[in-house]
Design a protein around this motif. Sequence first.
Motif, short mmCIF file in Angstrom:
data_model
loop_
_atom_site.label_atom_id
_atom_site.label_comp_id
_atom_site.label_asym_id
_atom_site.label_seq_id
_atom_site.Cartn_x
_atom_site.Cartn_y
_atom_site.Cartn_z
N LEU A 103 0.94 -1.31 -0.31
CA LEU A 103 0.17 -0.05 0.11
C LEU A 103 0.88 1.28 0.18
CD1 LEU A 103 -2.69 -1.31 2.70
CD2 LEU A 103 -2.91 -1.24 0.45
N ASP A 104 0.64 2.58 -0.46
CA ASP A 104 0.65 3.47 -0.86
C ASP A 104 0.93 4.24 1.45
OD1 ASP A 104 1.53 6.16 -0.61
OD2 ASP A 104 1.36 6.54 -2.21
N ARG A 132 -3.76 3.55 -0.69
CA ARG A 132 -4.13 2.99 -2.28
C ARG A 132 -3.26 1.84 -2.85
NH1 ARG A 132 -2.20 3.35 -7.49
NH2 ARG A 132 -0.70 4.71 -7.45
N ALA A 133 -3.72 0.31 -3.14
CA ALA A 133 -3.56 -0.49 -3.21
C ALA A 133 -2.49 -0.45 -4.42
CB ALA A 133 -4.58 -1.57 -3.16
N LEU A 134 -1.27 -0.79 -4.32
CA LEU A 134 0.05 -0.33 -5.38
C LEU A 134 0.43 -1.85 -5.57
CD1 LEU A 134 2.74 1.78 -4.06
CD2 LEU A 134 0.60 2.53 -5.39
N GLY A 135 0.21 -3.07 -5.30
CA GLY A 135 0.25 -4.24 -5.73
C GLY A 135 -0.17 -5.44 -4.66
N GLY A 160 8.40 -2.75 -10.78
CA GLY A 160 7.17 -1.94 -10.80
C GLY A 160 6.76 -2.57 -9.75
N PRO A 161 5.99 -1.27 -8.87
CA PRO A 161 5.08 -0.79 -7.80
C PRO A 161 4.97 -2.31 -6.83
CG PRO A 161 3.72 -0.22 -9.43
CD PRO A 161 5.05 -1.36 -10.11
N LEU A 162 4.76 -3.72 -7.58
CA LEU A 162 4.79 -4.65 -6.95
C LEU A 162 5.15 -5.74 -6.68
CD1 LEU A 162 2.76 -7.54 -6.76
CD2 LEU A 162 2.11 -8.24 -8.51
N PRO A 163 6.01 -5.77 -6.28
CA PRO A 163 7.43 -6.61 -6.01
C PRO A 163 7.38 -8.01 -6.30
CG PRO A 163 6.07 -5.95 -3.47
CD PRO A 163 4.81 -5.53 -4.98
N GLU A 223 2.08 -17.79 -7.16
CA GLU A 223 2.04 -17.24 -8.29
C GLU A 223 2.02 -15.39 -8.00
OE1 GLU A 223 -2.30 -17.64 -8.26
OE2 GLU A 223 -2.04 -20.42 -7.43
N ARG A 224 1.96 -15.06 -8.67
CA ARG A 224 2.32 -13.45 -8.67
C ARG A 224 1.15 -12.75 -9.07
NH1 ARG A 224 6.89 -10.30 -11.11
NH2 ARG A 224 5.66 -7.92 -11.51
N GLY A 225 1.16 -12.31 -7.97
CA GLY A 225 -0.70 -11.25 -8.14
C GLY A 225 -0.91 -10.53 -9.54
N THR A 226 -1.97 -9.99 -9.19
CA THR A 226 -2.41 -8.50 -9.91
C THR A 226 -2.04 -7.03 -9.37
OG1 THR A 226 -4.78 -8.80 -8.95
CG2 THR A 226 -4.66 -10.53 -10.79
#
Length: 187
Positions: free
Chosen positions: A120-121, A126-129, A170-173, A184-187
Amino acid sequence: PYHVLRRIGLPAAGSVRALAVDGRDVYAGQADSVSLYAPPRTARIAHRRLDGTVRALAAVNGEIAVAVSHPARLEFLAAKSLRVLRRRALPSAAPSALLYDPTARMLFLENRASHTVTRLDPQTGRALGSVRLAGALGQLAANGRGTPGAGLIGAGQGGCHVVEQRPGGGPLPDLLLQGHSHAERGT
């Protein structure tokens, strides 16, 4: 070598669901409320009731982030007064833990029901990933490397999961694994 320095009595209204520490201040989440205790005083010096059940707390840049369920949301409280500063709906219906890594300036939300960790930011919530991890989650901890983007460690029945932000990511680790599980890699 460890010993109790000070005990703080908490009201018997419910068990402590979450704790956060900000400097010398101690925040306790019980049932539908957050309380502030500032040692060496052992009396409660601030209290805020919330609409919903407190699930997790994290000290974030002079504010207290509170994960609340029913309805699921993140509330940011002023550190000393516990005044509500802002609210944001959460992407998961059942938040179970929060972790703020001040070195990396990342806020993480754990959801044991869906086996996910969401970044989250820390300013807006806000959800970032998100990443989905195998197995039931149990604990979150910053890995202590002291470098921005170092990530977190999640441990549970599925093994130990190390989530890291790679250079150029990106914003998702990106997800790196140790232990006996897969992810699994999430969305």
